[in-house]
Write a protein that holds these residues in place. Structure first.
Motif, PDB file in Angstrom:
ATOM      1  N   GLY A 316       0.803  -1.209   0.000  1.00 35.84           N
ATOM      2  CA  GLY A 316       0.000   0.000   0.000  1.00 35.84           C
ATOM      3  C   GLY A 316       0.836   1.257   0.000  1.00 35.84           C
ATOM      4  O   GLY A 316       0.543   2.220  -0.720  1.00 35.84           O
ATOM      5  N   LEU A 317       1.903   1.266   0.801  1.00 36.32           N
ATOM      6  CA  LEU A 317       2.792   2.423   0.841  1.00 36.32           C
ATOM      7  C   LEU A 317       3.551   2.595  -0.472  1.00 36.32           C
ATOM      8  O   LEU A 317       3.855   3.721  -0.890  1.00 36.32           O
ATOM      9  N   THR A 318       3.846   1.484  -1.143  1.00 36.15           N
ATOM     10  CA  THR A 318       4.563   1.561  -2.413  1.00 36.15           C
ATOM     11  C   THR A 318       3.723   2.261  -3.477  1.00 36.15           C
ATOM     12  O   THR A 318       4.263   2.978  -4.328  1.00 36.15           O
ATOM     13  N   THR A 319       2.396   2.068  -3.437  1.00 30.60           N
ATOM     14  CA  THR A 319       1.532   2.719  -4.426  1.00 30.60           C
ATOM     15  C   THR A 319       1.103   4.124  -4.003  1.00 30.60           C
ATOM     16  O   THR A 319       0.372   4.786  -4.742  1.00 30.60           O
ATOM     17  N   LEU A 320       1.564   4.594  -2.841  1.00 26.21           N
ATOM     18  CA  LEU A 320       1.199   5.930  -2.378  1.00 26.21           C
ATOM     19  C   LEU A 320       1.575   7.030  -3.376  1.00 26.21           C
ATOM     20  O   LEU A 320       0.775   7.948  -3.600  1.00 26.21           O
ATOM     21  N   PRO A 321       2.768   6.997  -4.011  1.00 26.33           N
ATOM     22  CA  PRO A 321       3.084   8.056  -4.990  1.00 26.33           C
ATOM     23  C   PRO A 321       2.066   8.143  -6.118  1.00 26.33           C
ATOM     24  O   PRO A 321       1.768   9.246  -6.602  1.00 26.33           O
ATOM     25  N   GLN A 322       1.517   7.013  -6.547  1.00 29.38           N
ATOM     26  CA  GLN A 322       0.508   7.041  -7.597  1.00 29.38           C
ATOM     27  C   GLN A 322      -0.744   7.765  -7.115  1.00 29.38           C
ATOM     28  O   GLN A 322      -1.318   8.589  -7.835  1.00 29.38           O
ATOM     29  N   ALA A 323      -1.180   7.465  -5.888  1.00 28.22           N
ATOM     30  CA  ALA A 323      -2.368   8.120  -5.338  1.00 28.22           C
ATOM     31  C   ALA A 323      -2.143   9.622  -5.193  1.00 28.22           C
ATOM     32  O   ALA A 323      -3.022  10.434  -5.517  1.00 28.22           O
ATOM     33  N   LEU A 324      -0.963  10.011  -4.714  1.00 23.95           N
ATOM     34  CA  LEU A 324      -0.663  11.441  -4.577  1.00 23.95           C
ATOM     35  C   LEU A 324      -0.616  12.126  -5.934  1.00 23.95           C
ATOM     36  O   LEU A 324      -1.081  13.265  -6.093  1.00 23.95           O
ATOM     37  N   GLY A 325      -0.076  11.443  -6.929  1.00 25.74           N
ATOM     38  CA  GLY A 325      -0.059  11.992  -8.285  1.00 25.74           C
ATOM     39  C   GLY A 325      -1.468  12.180  -8.823  1.00 25.74           C
ATOM     40  O   GLY A 325      -1.753  13.173  -9.515  1.00 25.74           O
ATOM     41  N   THR A 326      -2.366  11.249  -8.505  1.00 26.23           N
ATOM     42  CA  THR A 326      -3.752  11.369  -8.952  1.00 26.23           C
ATOM     43  C   THR A 326      -4.407  12.603  -8.346  1.00 26.23           C
ATOM     44  O   THR A 326      -5.102  13.359  -9.045  1.00 26.23           O
ATOM     45  N   VAL A 327      -4.199  12.816  -7.052  1.00 24.91           N
ATOM     46  CA  VAL A 327      -4.753  14.001  -6.394  1.00 24.91           C
ATOM     47  C   VAL A 327      -4.205  15.267  -7.034  1.00 24.91           C
ATOM     48  O   VAL A 327      -4.948  16.218  -7.322  1.00 24.91           O
ATOM     49  N   ALA A 328      -2.901  15.292  -7.298  1.00 24.09           N
ATOM     50  CA  ALA A 328      -2.292  16.469  -7.930  1.00 24.09           C
ATOM     51  C   ALA A 328      -2.887  16.713  -9.313  1.00 24.09           C
ATOM     52  O   ALA A 328      -3.137  17.869  -9.706  1.00 24.09           O
ATOM     53  N   GLY A 329      -3.126  15.640 -10.073  1.00 17.50           N
ATOM     54  CA  GLY A 329      -3.723  15.784 -11.395  1.00 17.50           C
ATOM     55  C   GLY A 329      -5.126  16.349 -11.318  1.00 17.50           C
ATOM     56  O   GLY A 329      -5.499  17.236 -12.107  1.00 17.50           O
ATOM     57  N   PHE A 330      -5.930  15.866 -10.367  1.00 20.04           N
ATOM     58  CA  PHE A 330      -7.284  16.389 -10.201  1.00 20.04           C
ATOM     59  C   PHE A 330      -7.264  17.865  -9.798  1.00 20.04           C
ATOM     60  O   PHE A 330      -8.056  18.669 -10.289  1.00 20.04           O
ATOM     61  N   VAL A 331      -6.351  18.211  -8.888  1.00 20.19           N
ATOM     62  CA  VAL A 331      -6.268  19.609  -8.430  1.00 20.19           C
ATOM     63  C   VAL A 331      -5.886  20.517  -9.596  1.00 20.19           C
ATOM     64  O   VAL A 331      -6.478  21.586  -9.789  1.00 20.19           O
ATOM     65  N   ALA A 332      -4.904  20.093 -10.392  1.00 23.33           N
ATOM     66  CA  ALA A 332      -4.479  20.907 -11.534  1.00 23.33           C
ATOM     67  C   ALA A 332      -5.611  21.066 -12.545  1.00 23.33           C
ATOM     68  O   ALA A 332      -5.842  22.158 -13.086  1.00 23.33           O
ATOM     69  N   ALA A 333      -6.338  19.968 -12.802  1.00 26.61           N
ATOM     70  CA  ALA A 333      -7.451  20.053 -13.747  1.00 26.61           C
ATOM     71  C   ALA A 333      -8.546  20.970 -13.219  1.00 26.61           C
ATOM     72  O   ALA A 333      -9.128  21.761 -13.981  1.00 26.61           O
ATOM     73  N   GLY A 334      -8.814  20.890 -11.912  1.00 26.27           N
ATOM     74  CA  GLY A 334      -9.848  21.731 -11.322  1.00 26.27           C
ATOM     75  C   GLY A 334      -9.465  23.185 -11.199  1.00 26.27           C
ATOM     76  O   GLY A 334     -10.321  24.047 -10.990  1.00 26.27           O
TER      77      GLY A 334
END
Length: 551
Positions: A316-334
């Protein structure tokens, strides 16, 4: 009781912001349940038994049931009242979560997951519909804006929470806690709905298309079941017959829906939508894109937990960067990118995902046996950021290509296809992965013949018997990873096929290398799916709904 009609009331509903928290609670439950079984899947299979396909079905049963249920979930609220259906959905979802946590066999667990998905499909559309009724147009943007941070935090915390709960083994419950955690959330949603949610009734409720629901469900299941189970059953003829029957069933579904429309009845999906390039293209993009997205998450689980032996928490911790990147992508799009670039932002996000996915494969190839989570961070951040940028404008762009009176039907179909794509991604990519794996392990044994001779010599195996031992080792490792049930010892690993004492590390290394190669090759399929989604995206309108897009 405060009853809302299908128009925005002159006076805003008094408890609308508290009601929003109740609605967000069920969104969190759904998102967590869509994510956690990927991380907990191997631990679940270890305890309840079953084959590796159980891990696939944990996700596929939930998403397939939700895909079918979403076609009618919103209409049930129009007919019977949104508050009532919200309560039924939340209660059923919570009880199904309890059933998941108490399951003692794979069949019980898969059935409970499917029930979860069905009640989730009843529950979720009601909340979205009530927001439009409780809030004024000026406040709706703020209300819907709350979904982004909540869903972002859930996507970040979900895998970590799942890994932590499995590893912590609270009260000896182990993986069962990932489902028991829904109980307090569900209880809050039920009590909150009773106290704070208003009732909503539609003045002109549509009639349910029950036969359409049955045909759609049957077609999806007929396609999905052989895709998941075909490899384990060695692809008997009837698997291909089911696939063909699934295609025929969807054909019957389309003919039946067109017939209902001609008769002036309410179709499950408005057939005229399929004559619009934007909508048909959007369905194709959604199916392929979400298949790549959800299916690849499962492949990451296979690689991290089964191939590398990571604990659920470490995975789960290994995939954390992917989740954080997803949040950043949504924020940038919004922050204005979606409005400014429209379709080009979706395409840019898909390209970034392709680059990140290819970088992931290249990283594990270059790192080899020395792989750690840290070199994977840049690739996973790119994958996540691309996901956020591509997903944020998707629905509004597709809906820009349909007429206003078709928006409701189109929205339900798109959401269903999102879930259906995830189910097919789990089925197809999981099947490809395990079909590739045995050959890759055997290939590594053959290509490391010199190393194997050194290992056998050090283990005291006479030189004249080494070829036979090597052949037995080749067959044993190949057959072991090919076993559908990893607890079963294949005949080739019994007696003379066992590894000589002291050679276990060599065998484990070849299996790890085989998992590495199978992951790289399956990720290559993901890249192909994303390229297909990129090509299909040119069928979509250039701008999102409300931005002057041409139909």
């Amino acid at each position: 009781m405060f009853v809302l009609t299908n128009t925005v009331p002159d006076t805003a509903y008094r408890y609308r912001w508290v009601a929003l928290f109740v609605i967000l609670a069920v969104e969190v439950m759904d998102l967590l349940d869509a994510l956690v079984t990927n991380i907990a899947g191997p631990a679940i299979r270890d305890e309840v038994g079953g084959t590796y396909s159980l891990i696939q079905w944990l996700g596929a049963a939930y998403t397939l049931a939700m895909a079918i249920g979403l076609l009618t979930g919103g209409r049930l609220g129009d007919i019977f009242g949104r508050r009532r259906m919200f309560l039924i959905g939340a209660t059923g979802f919570t009880l199904a979560s309890l059933a998941c946590g108490l399951a003692q066999s794979p069949a019980q667990l898969i059935t409970a997951r499917a029930v979860q998905g069905l009640f989730g499909a009843v529950m979720l559309p009601q909340g979205l519909g009530m927001i439009k009724q409780m809030f004024s147009p000026a406040e709706q943007a703020k209300a819907f804006g709350a979904f982004g941070p909540v869903m972002g935090l859930s996507s970040v915390g979900g895998p970590i929470l799942a890994g932590w709960l499995v590893d912590a083994d609270y009260f000896g419950a182990g993986w069962r806690m990932i489902f028991f955690i829904n109980l307090p959330l569900g209880l809050f949603a039920i009590l909150g709905a009773v106290r704070w949610l208003p009732e909503f009734r539609s003045a002109q409720a549509p009639r349910l298309d029950w036969l359409g629901v049955v045909l759609a469900a049957a077609g999806a299941f007929l396609l999905l079941y052989p895709l998941v189970q075909g490899r384990e059953l060695d692809w008997p003829v009837w698997c291909f017959a089911l696939l063909a029957l699934g295609v025929v069933t969807f054909g019957l579904f389309s003919l039946y829906e067109a017939r209902r429309e001609r008769r002036g009845q309410d179709p499950l999906v408005t057939p005229s939508l399929f004559r619009k390039r934007a909508f048909s293209g959007g369905l194709a993009v959604g199916l392929v894109f979400f298949a790549a997205l959800i299916g690849t998450g499962l492949i990451f689980t296979f690689y991290f937990q089964i191939g590398l032996g990571y604990s659920p928490l470490k995975a789960g911790l290994t995939t954390l960067p992917q989740a954080l990147g997803t949040v950043a992508g949504f924020v940038a799009a919004g922050a204005g990118l979606a409005e400014r670039y429209g379709r080009r932002l979706l395409q840019l996000g898909t390209v970034i995902m392709i680059v990140g996915t290819a970088a992931f494969a290249l990283t594990i190839r270059l790192a080899g046996a020395d792989i750690t989570p840290y070199p994977l961070i840049p690739a996973l951040v790119l994958v996540g950021a691309g996901m956020g940028l591509a997903m944020a404008p998707f629905f509004n762009i597709v809906l820009a290509g349909v007429d206003d009176e078709e928006t409701g039907s189109a929205s339900g179909a798109l959401t269903s296809v999102q879930q259906l794509g995830g189910a097919f991604g789990i089925a197809v990519l999981g099947t490809i992965f395990f079909a590739i794996l045995p050959g890759q392990v055997a290939s590594h044994v053959d290509s490391s013949a010199a190393e194997l001779r050194t290992v056998l010599t050090a283990a005291g195996v006479p030189s004249d018997t080494q070829p036979a031992v090597a052949a037995g080792l080749h067959n044993c490792l190949r057959d072991r990873v090919a076993e559908d049930d990893p607890d079963r010892v294949p005949p080739s690993c019994e007696g003379g096929g066992e590894l000589p004492q002291g050679a276990q590390a060599y065998g484990q290394e070849q299996v790890r290398a085989g998992f590495e190669d199978a992951t790289i090759r399956t990720v290559g399929v993901t890249v192909a799916l994303l390229l297909a989604a990129l090509g299909l995206s040119f069928l979509l309108p250039r701008r999102a709904l409300g931005e002057g897009a041409a139909h």
